[in-house]
Design a protein around this motif. Structure first.
Motif, PDB file in Angstrom:
ATOM      1  N   LEU A 304       4.725  -4.107  13.248  1.00 26.48           N
ATOM      2  CA  LEU A 304       6.051  -3.669  12.825  1.00 26.48           C
ATOM      3  C   LEU A 304       6.698  -4.636  11.837  1.00 26.48           C
ATOM      4  O   LEU A 304       7.416  -4.214  10.927  1.00 26.48           O
ATOM      5  CB  LEU A 304       6.952  -3.489  14.041  1.00 26.48           C
ATOM      6  CG  LEU A 304       6.612  -2.298  14.943  1.00 26.48           C
ATOM      7  CD1 LEU A 304       7.553  -2.247  16.134  1.00 26.48           C
ATOM      8  CD2 LEU A 304       6.671  -0.982  14.164  1.00 26.48           C
ATOM      9  N   LEU A 305       6.447  -5.937  12.015  1.00 25.30           N
ATOM     10  CA  LEU A 305       7.059  -6.907  11.107  1.00 25.30           C
ATOM     11  C   LEU A 305       6.329  -6.964   9.762  1.00 25.30           C
ATOM     12  O   LEU A 305       6.949  -7.239   8.736  1.00 25.30           O
ATOM     13  CB  LEU A 305       7.074  -8.292  11.759  1.00 25.30           C
ATOM     14  CG  LEU A 305       7.967  -8.418  13.003  1.00 25.30           C
ATOM     15  CD1 LEU A 305       7.861  -9.828  13.583  1.00 25.30           C
ATOM     16  CD2 LEU A 305       9.429  -8.109  12.663  1.00 25.30           C
ATOM     17  N   ASN A 306       5.005  -6.744   9.786  1.00 28.26           N
ATOM     18  CA  ASN A 306       4.231  -6.715   8.534  1.00 28.26           C
ATOM     19  C   ASN A 306       3.947  -5.258   8.154  1.00 28.26           C
ATOM     20  O   ASN A 306       2.790  -4.844   8.003  1.00 28.26           O
ATOM     21  CB  ASN A 306       2.918  -7.489   8.695  1.00 28.26           C
ATOM     22  CG  ASN A 306       3.156  -8.950   8.997  1.00 28.26           C
ATOM     23  OD1 ASN A 306       3.347  -9.761   8.107  1.00 28.26           O
ATOM     24  ND2 ASN A 306       3.134  -9.295  10.285  1.00 28.26           N
ATOM     25  N   ARG A 307       4.980  -4.510   8.009  1.00 25.29           N
ATOM     26  CA  ARG A 307       4.862  -3.072   7.780  1.00 25.29           C
ATOM     27  C   ARG A 307       4.363  -2.791   6.363  1.00 25.29           C
ATOM     28  O   ARG A 307       4.997  -3.162   5.382  1.00 25.29           O
ATOM     29  CB  ARG A 307       6.226  -2.434   7.996  1.00 25.29           C
ATOM     30  CG  ARG A 307       6.286  -0.958   7.758  1.00 25.29           C
ATOM     31  CD  ARG A 307       7.606  -0.420   8.252  1.00 25.29           C
ATOM     32  NE  ARG A 307       7.799   0.975   7.895  1.00 25.29           N
ATOM     33  CZ  ARG A 307       8.793   1.724   8.364  1.00 25.29           C
ATOM     34  NH1 ARG A 307       9.660   1.197   9.208  1.00 25.29           N
ATOM     35  NH2 ARG A 307       8.913   2.978   7.997  1.00 25.29           N
ATOM     36  N   GLU A 308       3.195  -2.130   6.289  1.00 20.55           N
ATOM     37  CA  GLU A 308       2.615  -1.749   5.012  1.00 20.55           C
ATOM     38  C   GLU A 308       2.314  -0.268   5.068  1.00 20.55           C
ATOM     39  O   GLU A 308       1.458   0.175   5.833  1.00 20.55           O
ATOM     40  CB  GLU A 308       1.330  -2.538   4.731  1.00 20.55           C
ATOM     41  CG  GLU A 308       1.566  -4.017   4.648  1.00 20.55           C
ATOM     42  CD  GLU A 308       1.073  -4.591   3.331  1.00 20.55           C
ATOM     43  OE1 GLU A 308       0.516  -3.839   2.548  1.00 20.55           O
ATOM     44  OE2 GLU A 308       1.293  -5.775   3.125  1.00 20.55           O
ATOM     45  N   GLU A 309       3.009   0.514   4.242  1.00 24.34           N
ATOM     46  CA  GLU A 309       2.881   1.964   4.316  1.00 24.34           C
ATOM     47  C   GLU A 309       1.700   2.493   3.521  1.00 24.34           C
ATOM     48  O   GLU A 309       1.215   3.585   3.788  1.00 24.34           O
ATOM     49  CB  GLU A 309       4.167   2.631   3.833  1.00 24.34           C
ATOM     50  CG  GLU A 309       5.379   2.298   4.701  1.00 24.34           C
ATOM     51  CD  GLU A 309       6.601   3.102   4.296  1.00 24.34           C
ATOM     52  OE1 GLU A 309       6.492   3.858   3.303  1.00 24.34           O
ATOM     53  OE2 GLU A 309       7.623   2.984   4.978  1.00 24.34           O
ATOM     54  N   GLU A 310       1.229   1.744   2.545  1.00 24.41           N
ATOM     55  CA  GLU A 310       0.191   2.276   1.661  1.00 24.41           C
ATOM     56  C   GLU A 310      -1.222   2.041   2.185  1.00 24.41           C
ATOM     57  O   GLU A 310      -2.150   2.719   1.746  1.00 24.41           O
ATOM     58  CB  GLU A 310       0.332   1.655   0.260  1.00 24.41           C
ATOM     59  CG  GLU A 310       1.644   2.028  -0.421  1.00 24.41           C
ATOM     60  CD  GLU A 310       1.731   1.453  -1.822  1.00 24.41           C
ATOM     61  OE1 GLU A 310       0.789   0.717  -2.202  1.00 24.41           O
ATOM     62  OE2 GLU A 310       2.727   1.740  -2.513  1.00 24.41           O
ATOM     63  N   LYS A 311      -1.427   1.083   3.061  1.00 23.71           N
ATOM     64  CA  LYS A 311      -2.768   0.807   3.569  1.00 23.71           C
ATOM     65  C   LYS A 311      -2.685   0.342   5.023  1.00 23.71           C
ATOM     66  O   LYS A 311      -1.628  -0.081   5.514  1.00 23.71           O
ATOM     67  CB  LYS A 311      -3.455  -0.265   2.720  1.00 23.71           C
ATOM     68  CG  LYS A 311      -2.760  -1.622   2.776  1.00 23.71           C
ATOM     69  CD  LYS A 311      -3.522  -2.646   1.960  1.00 23.71           C
ATOM     70  CE  LYS A 311      -2.834  -4.015   2.057  1.00 23.71           C
ATOM     71  NZ  LYS A 311      -3.581  -5.051   1.296  1.00 23.71           N
ATOM     72  N   VAL A 312      -3.824   0.471   5.698  1.00 26.48           N
ATOM     73  CA  VAL A 312      -3.929   0.035   7.089  1.00 26.48           C
ATOM     74  C   VAL A 312      -4.285  -1.445   7.101  1.00 26.48           C
ATOM     75  O   VAL A 312      -5.308  -1.864   6.524  1.00 26.48           O
ATOM     76  CB  VAL A 312      -4.998   0.850   7.841  1.00 26.48           C
ATOM     77  CG1 VAL A 312      -5.150   0.337   9.261  1.00 26.48           C
ATOM     78  CG2 VAL A 312      -4.631   2.329   7.848  1.00 26.48           C
ATOM     79  N   THR A 313      -3.471  -2.249   7.745  1.00 28.68           N
ATOM     80  CA  THR A 313      -3.670  -3.694   7.767  1.00 28.68           C
ATOM     81  C   THR A 313      -4.632  -4.090   8.884  1.00 28.68           C
ATOM     82  O   THR A 313      -4.991  -3.298   9.762  1.00 28.68           O
ATOM     83  CB  THR A 313      -2.333  -4.414   7.967  1.00 28.68           C
ATOM     84  OG1 THR A 313      -1.795  -4.056   9.249  1.00 28.68           O
ATOM     85  CG2 THR A 313      -1.347  -4.022   6.877  1.00 28.68           C
ATOM     86  N   ILE A 366      -2.872   7.553  10.161  1.00 26.74           N
ATOM     87  CA  ILE A 366      -4.069   7.926   9.388  1.00 26.74           C
ATOM     88  C   ILE A 366      -3.746   9.060   8.426  1.00 26.74           C
ATOM     89  O   ILE A 366      -4.170   9.051   7.246  1.00 26.74           O
ATOM     90  CB  ILE A 366      -5.205   8.333  10.346  1.00 26.74           C
ATOM     91  CG1 ILE A 366      -5.676   7.100  11.140  1.00 26.74           C
ATOM     92  CG2 ILE A 366      -6.370   8.945   9.586  1.00 26.74           C
ATOM     93  CD1 ILE A 366      -6.669   7.410  12.221  1.00 26.74           C
ATOM     94  N   ILE A 367      -2.967  10.038   8.885  1.00 30.66           N
ATOM     95  CA  ILE A 367      -2.580  11.148   8.002  1.00 30.66           C
ATOM     96  C   ILE A 367      -1.703  10.648   6.855  1.00 30.66           C
ATOM     97  O   ILE A 367      -1.881  11.026   5.692  1.00 30.66           O
ATOM     98  CB  ILE A 367      -1.843  12.239   8.799  1.00 30.66           C
ATOM     99  CG1 ILE A 367      -2.793  12.885   9.804  1.00 30.66           C
ATOM    100  CG2 ILE A 367      -1.256  13.289   7.863  1.00 30.66           C
ATOM    101  CD1 ILE A 367      -2.122  13.879  10.724  1.00 30.66           C
ATOM    102  N   LEU A 379       7.640   8.169   9.923  1.00 30.08           N
ATOM    103  CA  LEU A 379       7.644   8.758  11.262  1.00 30.08           C
ATOM    104  C   LEU A 379       6.677   8.024  12.185  1.00 30.08           C
ATOM    105  O   LEU A 379       6.972   7.819  13.373  1.00 30.08           O
ATOM    106  CB  LEU A 379       7.265  10.236  11.161  1.00 30.08           C
ATOM    107  CG  LEU A 379       7.201  11.008  12.495  1.00 30.08           C
ATOM    108  CD1 LEU A 379       8.561  10.975  13.186  1.00 30.08           C
ATOM    109  CD2 LEU A 379       6.728  12.432  12.272  1.00 30.08           C
ATOM    110  N   ALA A 380       5.526   7.598  11.645  1.00 31.57           N
ATOM    111  CA  ALA A 380       4.546   6.884  12.465  1.00 31.57           C
ATOM    112  C   ALA A 380       5.114   5.569  12.990  1.00 31.57           C
ATOM    113  O   ALA A 380       4.989   5.246  14.183  1.00 31.57           O
ATOM    114  CB  ALA A 380       3.281   6.625  11.641  1.00 31.57           C
ATOM    115  N   PHE A 381       5.772   4.798  12.111  1.00 33.27           N
ATOM    116  CA  PHE A 381       6.338   3.523  12.563  1.00 33.27           C
ATOM    117  C   PHE A 381       7.524   3.739  13.495  1.00 33.27           C
ATOM    118  O   PHE A 381       7.758   2.916  14.399  1.00 33.27           O
ATOM    119  CB  PHE A 381       6.746   2.679  11.350  1.00 33.27           C
ATOM    120  CG  PHE A 381       5.580   2.060  10.632  1.00 33.27           C
ATOM    121  CD1 PHE A 381       4.891   0.993  11.199  1.00 33.27           C
ATOM    122  CD2 PHE A 381       5.151   2.544   9.410  1.00 33.27           C
ATOM    123  CE1 PHE A 381       3.813   0.418  10.545  1.00 33.27           C
ATOM    124  CE2 PHE A 381       4.074   1.982   8.743  1.00 33.27           C
ATOM    125  CZ  PHE A 381       3.399   0.913   9.321  1.00 33.27           C
TER     126      PHE A 381
END
Length: 680
Positions: A304-313, A366-367, A379-381
């Motif tokens: 949650l603190l390292n939130r990256e919407e474009e890729k899976v960390t 993933i979607i 919505l996922a976060f």
């Protein structure tokens, strides 16, 4: 002398009898003669006949425990403690308790007989030494195809710390991944209840193929007590000490890890036992669970603190792996324990919700990444943020093992049930007023705004209602609003507060029993699994990936078991090392608290003494454990005894005073009966 007791609370029965005493004796009723080699089904049948004959009038639990209505139970306990050495006696009593609880045809009388069975079960244990109580509580009912003479089995078992607590009869070990129907599952529960009903109606000429006791195969007395909701039995000191011994690992069910190991309850001996058997100790399972959730929480905050919407960390991948391991561990626990045992622990509900939230986050994430959808990623976060509502309390669930916090949880659970029931009435009243106000004030307020206003009023903002009551309608608005505010602020809230207060007072009286019951179920479901190798999460995923394909090709191969053992030792060696270090330091600091359990006395010794004419050990006066040089020794205390409820008995003078008090109570009851006859 065999006798029947009629409750002195039933005045009509006393008045019709010529005897002046309020307690009547019937010499026609015989005590059950239970032989050493009687099978479980025959023990149940003999006991059911006795309870059916002596318990003819309804009596409360306290009346059976403290008044003359329970004299028949005290005589039965004396008889069993002197003459009965059948190892299935406690199992049979608890199975009967469950049978009577489920009997809805004569519910009041059945409740009395159910309480009688539970009282006799724990009073019988208090007449035993601690070592013998362990043997009776952990005796597993043999299957119909594996009946061996108890004497022969006892002769084959060595009476030592390394030997099993009870003999096993051709016990077949279950494969680690073999799917079986656990004792706690719903279908198994129904099957057991049907079996015990057939046991009470069992005729002597029934053939072996129709033996209804097959459903109870491999169940010990503690497991039957948990299934039967025998909470008073499980809360007794003698039973809780056994459960605590299992919790601490002083009593274990697996002492070695080899291909041909079998599940047998034993006393733990650090010299002979496999160190890896300590992985099955419930106390260490709970400690690892807390550590697992701590890492889970750290990964949760990192995502949650390292939130990256474009890729899976990398943090998210680790979190997905943790959720999968968590899910597989819960699935294994549910299969091992069964749905009934699993649902008993309220924290398992939190586990299921956490897993569902984790899966929902993974699917949405993933979607969102695949289609580069910012709305789905948000919505996922947001869904993942809901995890904290359940994860934080789940980590703190270790507090439920404390008597203080564990006592409050059953109270909150029952208060929550009462609250939901009361809210049905609140919703009905609320919907009625909402419909009326929405229709009367339809020109001023729409349905949504009116629902919000009434909700504010219900939660205490009464001033909002007074401000808008004229706007709703000058004629109908004020009286309807005053009525709604009065109902919500005074009547409903006052009733809710009083009801919850009464619920808390009612439940707190038995909250300790509820806490000990939940604690006992947790210990049993954590320790009695039929799996030889238990992998801690997340190592369980590694075993699943490696051995599940192999298991599909070779379902009964010993090489699979050997491979699982090798993997377990390779991955869990550091954990076992820390456990060994902790236990070494603990033994030096505190000694062996449960060494008193590990004496040479066993069921075999009692049987041999009975057959040789010697006095059984359990007929000695009460035993007390005294600590000497970090060991526990048993000392006979002259002039004192243990009473039927497990408390330390009185001196002879105190016993005489108690006997005089009892006679005074009986005389008082007789005087009341005579006075009522005279007035009539």
């Amino acid at each position: 002398m065999p006798f029947r007791v009629r409750s002195k609370a039933n005045k009509g029965a006393v008045e019709r009898e010529p005897s002046p005493a309020p307690v009547l004796y019937d010499a026609a009723i015989k005590l059950p003669q239970i032989e050493q080699d009687d099978e479980f089904r025959h023990v149940v049948k003999k006991l059911s006949v006795y309870f059916r004959d002596v318990i003819e009038l309804p009596s409360t639990f306290e009346q059976l425990r403290t008044t003359a209505a329970g004299t028949c139970l005290r005589v039965l306990v004396d008889h069993l403690s002197k003459s009965c050495t059948n190892p299935a006696i406690v199992n049979a009593l608890l199975a009967l308790k469950w049978h009577y609880d489920a009997d809805k045809d004569n519910q009041t009388l059945s409740e009395s007989r159910s309480s009688a069975c539970e009282i006799v079960a724990w009073r019988f244990l208090t007449r035993l030494s601690e070592r013998e109580a362990v043997s009776y509580c952990l005796y597993e009912i043999p299957g119909p195809c594996s009946r061996v003479s108890p004497r022969r089995a006892d002769e084959e078992a060595a009476a030592s710390e390394a030997s099993p607590l009870i003999p096993k009869h051709n016990h077949e070990h279950d494969d680690d991944d073999y799917v079986y129907r656990p004792a706690g599952s719903s279908s198994k529960r129904s099957q057991l209840l049907s079996s015990v009903s057939r046991l009470t109606n069992l005729s002597d000429d029934m053939v072996q193929e129709q033996d209804p006791s097959a459903s109870f195969k491999n169940l010990n007395a503690l497991e039957i007590a948990a299934i039967a909701n025998a909470k008073r039995f499980l809360s007794q000191h003698v039973v809780q000490k056994i459960i605590t011994g299992i919790w601490n690992g002083d009593i274990i069910f697996w002492d070695s890890l080899s291909v041909h190991s079998t599940k047998e309850p034993r006393f733990y001996n650090p010299v002979t036992a496999d160190p890896f058997s300590r992985l099955r100790v419930p106390k260490y399972l709970k400690c690892w669970e807390v550590l697992f959730f701590g890492i889970f929480l750290a990964l949760y905050y990192a995502v949650l603190l390292n939130r990256e919407e474009e890729k899976v960390t990398g943090y998210e991948i680790a979190l997905f792996f943790w959720i999968a391991a968590y899910f597989y561990d819960e699935l294994s626990e549910w299969i091992d324990a069964g749905s009934v045992f699993y649902a008993t622990d309220i924290w398992n509900v939190f586990d299921m919700i956490m897993i569902l939230i984790g899966f929902a986050f993974a699917v949405l994430r993933i979607i969102g990444v695949a289609y580069k959808d910012a709305v789905t990623n948000d919505l996922a976060f947001n869904v993942l943020a809901l995890e904290a509502l359940f994860m934080i309390p789940r980590i703190c669930s270790i507090l439920s093992l404390s008597p203080y916090w564990g006592t409050l949880i059953p109270c909150l659970k029952e208060m929550g049930k009462d609250f939901l029931k009361f809210m049905v009435l609140v919703v009905i009243i609320y919907v009625g007023f909402l419909t009326t106000f929405a229709l009367v004030g339809r020109d001023t307020f729409n349905f949504t705004s009116m629902a919000g206003i009434l909700t504010k009023i219900f939660y205490g903002s009464s001033s909002v209602g007074f401000e808008i009551m004229d706007d709703i309608d000058p004629f109908f608005g004020p009286p309807l609003m005053v009525l709604f505010i009065t109902l919500s602020s005074f009547l409903l809230m006052g009733s809710l507060t009083g009801m919850l207060s009464n619920s808390f007072s009612r439940v707190i009286a038995h909250a300790k029993e509820e806490y000990l019951y939940v604690y006992s179920v947790y210990v049993l479901e954590a320790s009695t699994s039929n799996r030889l190798t238990h992998f801690y999460p997340p190592f369980n995923l590694l075993a699943f990936v490696i051995f599940r394909p192999w298991r599909l090709l070779f379902p009964r191969s010993d090489s699979v078991r050997a491979g699982r053992i090798m993997l377990l030792k390779a991955t869990h060696s550091p954990i076992v090392g820390m456990i060994q270090l902790y236990e070494m330091l603990r033994r030096k600091a505190y000694g062996d608290e449960f060494a008193g359990f590990k004496g040479p006395t066993s069921i075999a010794a009692v049987r041999d003494a009975a057959n040789s004419g010697a006095e059984p050990r359990r007929r000695l006066p009460a035993m007390r454990l005294i600590s000497r040089d970090a060991t526990m020794v048993e000392e006979t205390i002259p002039g004192r005894h243990t009473d039927d409820d497990g408390f330390e008995g009185q001196t002879p003078v105190e016993m005489q005073i108690a006997e005089l008090s009892r006679k005074v109570d009986e005389l008082t009851a007789l005087v009341k009966v005579l006075a009522e006859k005279k007035s009539a």
